[in-house]
Each structure stands twice: as structure tokens, then as C-alpha cells.
Design an enzyme around this catalytic site. Structure first.
Site, PDB file in Angstrom:
ATOM      1  N   ASP A  35      -4.419  -8.049  -4.710  1.00  0.00           N
ATOM      2  CA  ASP A  35      -4.579  -9.172  -3.787  1.00  0.00           C
ATOM      3  C   ASP A  35      -4.789 -10.484  -4.526  1.00  0.00           C
ATOM      4  O   ASP A  35      -4.330 -11.535  -4.072  1.00  0.00           O
ATOM      5  CB  ASP A  35      -5.752  -8.915  -2.828  1.00  0.00           C
ATOM      6  CG  ASP A  35      -5.320  -8.018  -1.697  1.00  0.00           C
ATOM      7  OD1 ASP A  35      -4.223  -8.248  -1.138  1.00  0.00           O
ATOM      8  OD2 ASP A  35      -6.045  -7.063  -1.370  1.00  0.00           O
ATOM      9  N   HIS A  48       0.819  -1.218   0.000  1.00  0.00           N
ATOM     10  CA  HIS A  48       0.000   0.000   0.000  1.00  0.00           C
ATOM     11  C   HIS A  48       0.845   1.258   0.000  1.00  0.00           C
ATOM     12  O   HIS A  48       0.445   2.291  -0.515  1.00  0.00           O
ATOM     13  CB  HIS A  48      -1.021  -0.041   1.132  1.00  0.00           C
ATOM     14  CG  HIS A  48      -2.158  -0.943   0.784  1.00  0.00           C
ATOM     15  ND1 HIS A  48      -2.163  -2.271   1.107  1.00  0.00           N
ATOM     16  CD2 HIS A  48      -3.261  -0.715   0.047  1.00  0.00           C
ATOM     17  CE1 HIS A  48      -3.258  -2.818   0.608  1.00  0.00           C
ATOM     18  NE2 HIS A  48      -3.938  -1.898  -0.037  1.00  0.00           N
ATOM     19  N   CYS A  74      -9.786  -2.810 -10.534  1.00  0.00           N
ATOM     20  CA  CYS A  74      -9.349  -1.616  -9.796  1.00  0.00           C
ATOM     21  C   CYS A  74      -7.977  -1.829  -9.154  1.00  0.00           C
ATOM     22  O   CYS A  74      -7.485  -0.969  -8.441  1.00  0.00           O
ATOM     23  CB  CYS A  74     -10.380  -1.207  -8.750  1.00  0.00           C
ATOM     24  SG  CYS A  74     -10.596  -2.406  -7.453  1.00  0.00           S
ATOM     25  N   GLU A 109     -10.951 -10.676  -5.198  1.00  0.00           N
ATOM     26  CA  GLU A 109      -9.514 -10.575  -4.939  1.00  0.00           C
ATOM     27  C   GLU A 109      -8.961 -11.783  -4.197  1.00  0.00           C
ATOM     28  O   GLU A 109      -7.793 -11.832  -3.857  1.00  0.00           O
ATOM     29  CB  GLU A 109      -9.188  -9.278  -4.195  1.00  0.00           C
ATOM     30  CG  GLU A 109     -10.004  -9.006  -2.968  1.00  0.00           C
ATOM     31  CD  GLU A 109      -9.722  -7.625  -2.360  1.00  0.00           C
ATOM     32  OE1 GLU A 109      -8.728  -6.977  -2.728  1.00  0.00           O
ATOM     33  OE2 GLU A 109     -10.512  -7.210  -1.493  1.00  0.00           O
TER      34      GLU A 109
HETATM   35  C1  PEP Z   1      -6.527  -4.908  -4.883  1.00  0.00           C
HETATM   36  O1  PEP Z   1      -6.333  -5.784  -4.043  1.00  0.00           O
HETATM   37  O2  PEP Z   1      -6.213  -5.035  -6.084  1.00  0.00           O
HETATM   38  C2  PEP Z   1      -7.155  -3.635  -4.515  1.00  0.00           C
HETATM   39  C3  PEP Z   1      -7.538  -2.761  -5.413  1.00  0.00           C
HETATM   40  O3  PEP Z   1      -7.278  -3.370  -3.194  1.00  0.00           O
HETATM   41  P1  PEP Z   1      -6.054  -2.985  -2.231  1.00  0.00           P
HETATM   42  O4  PEP Z   1      -4.862  -2.720  -3.096  1.00  0.00           O
HETATM   43  O5  PEP Z   1      -6.481  -1.788  -1.468  1.00  0.00           O
HETATM   44  O6  PEP Z   1      -5.909  -4.190  -1.380  1.00  0.00           O
HETATM   45 MG    MG Z   2      -7.261  -5.643  -2.120  1.00  0.00          MG
END
Ligand code: PEP
Ligand code: MG
Length: 592
Positions: free
Chosen positions: A467, A198, A514, A443
Site C-alpha cells: 500500500d 490481493h 510485511c 502504509e
Molecule cells: C501491505 O500493504 O503491504 C500489506 C502487507 O497489507 P495488504 O497487502 O494486506 O494491504
Molecule cells: Mg496494506
């Protein structure tokens, strides 16, 4: 000093040139406030817990010192352990909390200042130097207490002093990275981190060149060293020769030029050469990001990572945002997007986004009580958030997105919670969108493989490739030691991705991506070829992806993608995906 080069993981593109600013642990500038009589024992406990945690940390360091390390190192840790157990540090601050009702940080700093003054009086130079040890131990405890840890350079009066600063740190938490938003640094380098941690994602959203997983960078780079970050290659050049510096400056100018050129397609809709309309959405972390989302020409917000409203607050006076405070943030985002849909993802805490850094005890947090699992275990917190989101839906189009679902009963419990939130709002006579669309993040591989379970219950799906890749390939996305195994083009990942897109389309249910793959131009054509019609990414990536779309012809891409999906040889897949990019669609005129 001689120039040297370090290699790590590229996470945010571009070239940065500047002087190193090493992030040190938070120093003694902490919040000072008086606590009430009833809070005294809790505050004492908080300080004791922090001291315990630091003792454990030091003991672990002591035990894991490599055999070949110099003897002084062990002695150094022992001295810190002794200082930590000394009543002057372990007990006196507790008395200050009890007698003066200072908050824990203030009490600790008061005592450290007192001890430092006493050390200054000592004649013996060796003993006088122990003052630094006391301060270091104190800072360690403070770091645990505050949950934050990084000291940033000061802003000058014009707020312009950051453009030539490259931040170098051992690690930067996503919450700390978020603080950098209002400071336009040249770039970031960290020792830890993976491509899609993140922290890396936030760095990318800042659109600043960054490289992570650099191992010893924070030890090898000195304060004020000149640094070049090649964000595309994940390379950091320290103290470059002047000819190298010139080359990179030239490259930087060229990159800037091509970015400016991209600005021209801001207002053009994202339509492929064969006339297929593609929706490009923005990923945001805070409502204030809506301004850049609008600026980039996004058709809406495809992912609002709401957890960033909750992070970095534990240990402060305002532990969790209230329903009203959350509502205000969501409403702000909805109004800022001026009628464009805003997809708000419910709290995704856990793994590398802990709500409370001090309480991160799970053995394997990425597989632990994360996201919807956490929310279902904390129904009151979840209900509060759902009500706040629903209330914002009265002010413009809002969609609800639920992270980390894997089981049918989790979906059903979530839907029941949403119904309960709606019911409570109805009885409170508060308006909301009765027909709010509810979607699931896909995910977890199990979710992708059991898609009909989701299609039956949900209005839309959003694939979280970050994920999905982590869990499919069993590699921690934060761990730089396994970062080389993080491969979006692994045949298993491509199988899951293409299956979800195809099944969703067949069922007539909207599917978006996303995760970071959606914003990476290397994969745009592959995703188009799989039939993806909605991409959600950081606003900074949107125009480059749009350019790729404007120059793509779906017919050709679908055929090429089918061939790629039949291939099981990773190197052949990678070559074919590269080839897709290299060959636009010869039969049509390219847009730029
Ligand atoms: C993902 O897992 O691709 C996602 C968009 O969520 P995050 O990166 O916040 O886990
Ligand atoms: Mg995620």
C-alpha cells in the site's frame, strides 16, 4: 491451432505446464434452504436488489459497447435486458419465496429450471435456443446473489486431478483464490490484476506460477489448450511447439532441483556473514497456513490477514464470524505456532477485499472506508474482533497490528477501543495478555512522514510496502492498466522506507516489513542495507530470502545502500540494486 504468446504481469514465480481450465460463472448449483416467515420480505428484497444490479450492469455494457462492434452484440444485450424484465423471471421467483419460503437462490433456480423445461418443448429451433439466454441471465443474477462466481473443476476420488490444470479466468477475487488452496493447480492466468493485488498475493502464497493482467487471455485461450506459464517473465505460451515444451520442461526440472537444495538451510538461523541476526516471519491468511509457516522455519507470524476469515460469507447464513468463532481461529494459529509470536492484523476490508461485494459503492474504494477506518465506523464489529484476539493471547504470544492508520486521533480511538475490549474481558473474568504489544502498519505516506506520532504511541511498526507504494505513486495496485507504474525502487518509495527503518531503529522501536518487498530476493540486500532486521513474507519465499541473508555482509551493504539513496536517477538505482545482488561479499565464503 498455431502457437501464440501472451504477455502480462508476473506475480508468482516458476514454470507451469498444463491444460487450460476456463473458469465459468457459477452455474446453478446453489445452496437450498427454507427461510423463516419473518425473513421472507428481506429475501424478496435481496433478490430484487440483485436483479436491479444486473439491470444496471447490462445497461452499462449496452452504453459502452464500442461503435465498431457488430450490431448483433447490442441486440444480444437488449434480449438479456428484456428477459430480465419479464415477469417470468422478475416476478415469479419472488412468488416462490413468498409461497414456498425458499431462499432467493433456490427460488431463482427453480424458476429457471421451469422455464428451461418449457423452452425444451418449443418446436421452433430459434426460439428453443433462447433457453441459453434465460440461463445466462439467471446465472448473472445468481452471481450477484452469491457474491462468488467461479466454478472449479471437480476433484477426482484421489484428489490428484489438478496437477496438470492451469486455471484461466477473467478475474479471480481474493476470496475465490483462497478456495484454491486445497487444490494443487499447476498455475493461474487472469485477464485483470496487478502485481500486488490481493489475488496475486494469495496466488504467491500458494506458491504456484501465475501471471495476471493478460488482457484477453480468457477469450483467446480455449478450454483444454496446452499452456506454459513462465511465472518469472509473466509470459504465457499457448499450444507451444514440442521443442519449446521440452525446453520449459528442462527448466522446470532445474528449478525443482534448486528448490530442493534450499531445503538444506531450513534449520539454519538467518545470520548475515558479519553475525547480525535477522528475524524471518511468515504472512498467513488462515490459521491452517501455520503448518507451512512452521515447515518453512519461520520464527513466528508477522502478518495474519484476519479479513480472510470474514470474506465470502455475506449472502450466506453465517454473515460474520462471531467472537467465539474468531477466537477459535486465532487460538488455533497461536497453538499451531508453538510459542512463536503471532501478529494478528485487525480487519482490513475495503478496496479489493470488500466484505460485501454487493455493497461496493465507493467511487474510489482504495481511498475509501477501508481497514481501520471501516473498523472505527463499525465499533461493535471491531470490539468483537479485539476481544477475540485478546482472548487468544492467553494461549501464547500474540501481537496486535492495526492497518491503514494515518491520524493521531485514529490511533487514540483505536487504543481506547482496545482498552474497552480489555475492560469487558476483565469484567467477564476472561484471561488475556495484559501487556499485549500493539503495532501500526505504516502504509500511508502520511504515516511514514509523521512517524514520531506513531513512535510515541505504538510498541512496534510494520511497513506495508504494497500500500505504501500504491499510495505514494497514486496507482491502484489492482489496476493492470497502471501496473507498469508500480515501482518499489522509485526514489520517493525508497526515501519513505529508509526513513521509517532509520527513525524506528533510532527510537529503539522494532520495525518490520510485511509487504511483498520483504519476500522478493531482488530487494533483500537493499532492505538489509537500510538496517531492516525483521522480514515477514509468505512461507514459500522464506528460504530464498534466508539464502540471500546468509550470503550478505551488512558493512558493505550499508555503504552501497547509502549511495543508492543519494541517487535520484531511477535507472541508476535499478542498476545499482541489481549490482548488489550480483556481487555477494567477496571477502567471505558464501553459504550455498
Ligand atoms: C501491505 O500493504 O503491504 C500489506 C502487507 O497489507 P495488504 O497487502 O494486506 O494491504
Ligand atoms: Mg496494506
Amino acid at each position: 491451432m498455431a502457437s501464440f504468446t501472451l504477455h502480462g504481469i508476473p506475480v508468482s514465480r516458476g514454470i507451469a505446464i498444463g491444460r487450460a481450465h476456463l473458469l465459468a460463472p457459477a452455474a446453478m448449483d446453489v445452496k437450498h434452504y427454507l427461510i423463516g416467515e419473518v425473513q421472507v420480505e428481506a429475501e424478496v428484497q435481496r433478490l430484487q436488489n440483485a436483479i436491479c444490479k444486473v439491470r444496471e450492469e447490462l445497461q452499462t455494457i449496452r452504453k459502452t459497447l464500442p461503435k465498431e462492434s457488430p450490431a448483433e452484440l447490442g441486440a444480444f444485450v437488449d434480449v438479456h435486458l428484456l428477459i430480465l424484465s419479464d415477469p417470468m423471471l422478475a416476478d415469479m421467483p419472488l412468488d416462490i419465496i413468498r409461497n414456498r419460503q425458499y431462499n432467493a437462490e433456490w427460488a431463482l433456480v427453480t424458476q429457471i429450471d421451469e422455464l428451461s423445461a418449457q423452452f425444451d418443448e418449443i418446436e421452433d429451433p430459434y426460439l428453443r435456443e433462447r433457453k441459453a439466454d434465460v440461463q445466462q441471465v439467471g446465472e448473472r443474477v445468481l452471481k450477484v446473489l452469491t457474491g462468488t462466481a467461479l466454478r472449479l473443476p471437480e476433484v477426482d476420488s484421489e484428489g490428484t486431478s489438478f496437477a496438470n490444470i492451469v486455471v484461466v479466468a477473467y478475474d479471480i477475487s481474493p476470496a475465490d483464490m483462497l478456495q484454491f488452496r486445497d487444490r494443487a493447480f499447476a498455475g493461474f492466468v487472469t485477464d485483470l490484476g496487478g502485481q500486488n493485488s490481493h489475488t496475486a498475493i494469495v496466488a504467491r502464497s500458494l506458491d504456484i506460477p501465475a501471471a495476471v493482467g493478460m488482457n484477453n487471455a480468457s477469450r483467446l485461450i480455449k478450454q483444454d489448450d496446452w499452456i506454459i506459464i513462465d511465472g518469472d517473465a509473466g509470459v504465457v505460451i499457448v499450444d507451444p511447439a514440442s521443442v519449446i515444451l521440452e525446453q520449459y520442461r528442462e527448466h522446470q526440472v532445474q528449478l525443482l532441483r534448486s528448490r530442493r537444495k534450499l531445503g538444506k538451510i531450513k534449520k539454519i538461523p538467518a545470520i548475515t556473514l558479519d553475525g547480525t541476526v535477522i528475524t524471518l516471519l511468515a504472512n498467513i491468511e488462515l490459521p491452517s497456513d501455520c503448518a507451512t509457516a512452521m515447515e518453512s522455519g519461520a520464527s513466528g507470524v508477522g502478518l495474519f490477514r484476519s479479513e480472510f476469515l470474514f470474506m465470502g460469507r455475506i449472502g450466506t447464513q453465517h454473515e460474520l464470524p462471531t467472537e467465539d468463532e474468531q477466537f477459535e481461529s486465532y487460538r488455533q494459529a497461536v497453538t499451531a505456532m508453538k510459542g512463536r509470536p503471532v501478529t494478528i492484523r485487525t480487519l482490513d476490508v475495503g478496496a479489493d477485499k470488500p466484505l460485501n461485494v454487493e455493497e461496493q459503492t465507493a467511487l474510489n474504494p482504495a481511498l475509501g472506508l477501508r481497514a481501520i477506518r471501516y473498523c472505527l465506523a463499525e465499533p461493535q464489529l471491531f470490539l468483537t474482533q479485539l476481544k477475540a484476539i485478546l482472548r487468544a493471547s492467553a494461549f501464547g504470544p500474540v501481537k496486535l497490528l492495526i492497518p491503514m492508520l494515518a491520524h493521531a486521533f485514529e490511533i487514540d480511538q483505536t487504543l481506547a477501543m482496545i482498552d474497552r475490549a480489555k475492560q469487558e474481558l476483565r469484567s467477564e473474568k476472561i484471561k488475556f495478555d495484559e501487556h499485549i504489544k500493539i503495532g501500526a502498519m505504516i502504509e500511508i505516506p502520511a504515516a511514514a512522514l509523521a512517524l514520531p506520532m506513531f513512535i510515541k504511541r505504538m510498541d512496534f511498526l510494520s511497513i506495508g510496502t504494497n500500500d505504501l507504494i500504491q499510495y505514494t505513486l497514486a496507482i491502484d495496485r489492482v489496476d493492470h492498466e497502471v501496473a507498469h507504474l508500480y515501482n518499489p525502487l522509485h526514489p520517493a518509495v525508497l526515501y519513505l522506507l529508509s526513513t521509517v527503518i532509520a527513525l524506528g531503529r533510532k527510537a529503539g522501536i522494532p520495525v518490520s516489513v510485511c509487504g511483498e518487498m520483504a519476500g522478493d530476493v531482488k530487494f533483500t540486500r537493499l532492505l538489509l542495507g537500510m538496517g531492516l532486521l525483521e522480514f515477514s513474507m509468505h512461507p514459500a519465499q522464506l528460504l530464498a530470502v534466508k539464502q540471500e541473508i546468509l550470503n550478505s555482509d551488512l558493512d558493505g551493504l550499508i555503504a552501497q545502500t547509502k549511495k543508492i539513496l543519494r541517487n535520484t536517477e531511477p535507472s541508476a538505482i535499478a542498476a545499482a540494486v541489481n549490482q548488489m545482488r550480483a556481487n555477494p561479499t567477496p571477502s567471505h565464503k558464501s553459504c550455498l
